[in-house]
Design a protein around this motif. Structure first.
Motif, PDB file in Angstrom:
ATOM      1  N   PRO A   6       0.696  -1.050   0.043  1.00 52.15           N
ATOM      2  CA  PRO A   6      -0.099  -0.079  -0.134  1.00 52.15           C
ATOM      3  C   PRO A   6       0.963   1.236   0.012  1.00 52.15           C
ATOM      4  CG  PRO A   6      -0.881  -1.636   1.778  1.00 52.15           C
ATOM      5  CD  PRO A   6       0.493  -2.032   1.068  1.00 52.15           C
ATOM      6  N   HIS A   7       2.147   1.177   0.398  1.00 53.04           N
ATOM      7  CA  HIS A   7       3.199   2.244   0.442  1.00 53.04           C
ATOM      8  C   HIS A   7       4.411   1.979  -0.371  1.00 53.04           C
ATOM      9  CE1 HIS A   7       0.313   4.150   3.354  1.00 53.04           C
ATOM     10  NE2 HIS A   7       0.282   2.760   3.829  1.00 53.04           N
ATOM     11  N   HIS A  57       1.091   8.069  -1.927  1.00 57.05           N
ATOM     12  CA  HIS A  57       0.976   9.143  -1.207  1.00 57.05           C
ATOM     13  C   HIS A  57       1.981  10.212  -1.127  1.00 57.05           C
ATOM     14  CE1 HIS A  57      -0.997   5.575   0.747  1.00 57.05           C
ATOM     15  NE2 HIS A  57      -2.140   6.611   0.255  1.00 57.05           N
ATOM     16  N   CYS A  66       6.572   7.940  -1.451  1.00 47.58           N
ATOM     17  CA  CYS A  66       5.568   6.654  -1.668  1.00 47.58           C
ATOM     18  C   CYS A  66       4.968   6.940  -2.892  1.00 47.58           C
ATOM     19  CB  CYS A  66       4.506   6.798  -0.411  1.00 47.58           C
ATOM     20  SG  CYS A  66       3.248   5.703  -0.672  1.00 47.58           S
ATOM     21  N   MET A  99       4.268  11.370   1.882  1.00 44.48           N
ATOM     22  CA  MET A  99       5.503  10.593   2.354  1.00 44.48           C
ATOM     23  C   MET A  99       6.509  10.452   1.490  1.00 44.48           C
ATOM     24  SD  MET A  99       2.781   7.196   2.905  1.00 44.48           S
ATOM     25  CE  MET A  99       4.150   6.315   3.727  1.00 44.48           C
TER      26      MET A  99
HETATM   27 CU   LIG Z   1       1.919   5.710   1.291  1.00 42.27          CU
END
Ligand SMILES: [Cu+2]
Length: 154
Positions: free
Chosen positions: A85-86, A143, A140, A146
Motif C-alpha cells: 500500500p506504500h 502518497h 511513496c 510520504m
Molecule cells: Cu503511502
C-alpha cells in the motif's frame, strides 16, 4: 605409480582450495549488502525509519520523513514494513523515478551495476555514482506527502 598420481592429485586440490580462498578474500562480493534500512508508515502522511544496520546508511530513527544519507558505491536493502500500500520509490531530479517498488519502471531499474531487486517486502540496489548524480527524495508511490530527502555522499 598410482600412489604418486593420487598424492599429486591431492596436492593440486589443496593448492586449488588455497587459491580459491585467498581470491575470495581479495575480491569483495559486489552484491554484498552494506546496510539494511527498515521503513514503516505513519498513516498516509509519513515514512519513518525504524532501523538502520550496517555501514554506509544513516537516518534519524522514528522521525517522520527523515532525511536519509547513503554512501555512494555501497549496496542497500530497504525493508518496507509498510508494504505494497506504500510502495517505496527513489525519485530523480526533475520528478523522474529512478527505482520503484511498484509497477512504475524507474530509469535505473535495468542498470546492471545498480542490480535492482524489487519484492513485495522491499528493494535492493547499489548506489552507483551515475545514479547518485541524479538522486532526489524518496517517496511513496501512492502518497506524495510520504517523502524525505536523500543525500548521496562519498
Ligand atoms: Cu503511502
Amino acid at each position: 605409480m598410482k600412489k604418486t598420481i593420487g598424492i599429486l592429485t591431492t596436492g593440486l586440490l589443496l593448492i586449488a582450495a588455497t587459491f580459491g580462498c585467498s581470491k575470495e578474500d581479495e575480491m569483495p562480493d559486489p552484491n554484498a549488502i552494506s546496510a539494511t534500512i527498515t521503513v514503516n508508515n505513519v498513516g498516509t502522511s509519513a515514512y519513518i525509519f525504524t532501523a538502520v544496520n550496517g555501514n554506509g546508511a544513516a537516518a534519524t530513527l522514528n522521525m517522520e520523513n527523515a532525511p536519509l544519507t547513503l554512501k555512494i558505491g555501497s549496496r542497500y536493502q530497504i525493508i518496507n514494513l509498510a508494504g505494497l500500500p506504500h510502495p517505496f520509490l527513489i525519485k530523480g531530479i526533475g520528478n523522474t523515478t529512478l527505482l520503484a517498488q511498484n509497477d512504475v519502471v524507474g530509469t535505473f531499474e535495468s542498470n546492471s551495476a545498480v542490480n535492482f531487486i524489487s519484492t513485495d517486502t522491499g528493494i535492493t540496489f547499489t548506489l552507483t555514482a551515475e545514479m547518485a548524480a541524479q538522486i532526489a527524495p524518496y517517496q511513496c508511490g501512492r502518497h506524495a506527502a510520504m517523502t524525505g530527502n536523500i543525500s548521496a555522499i562519498n
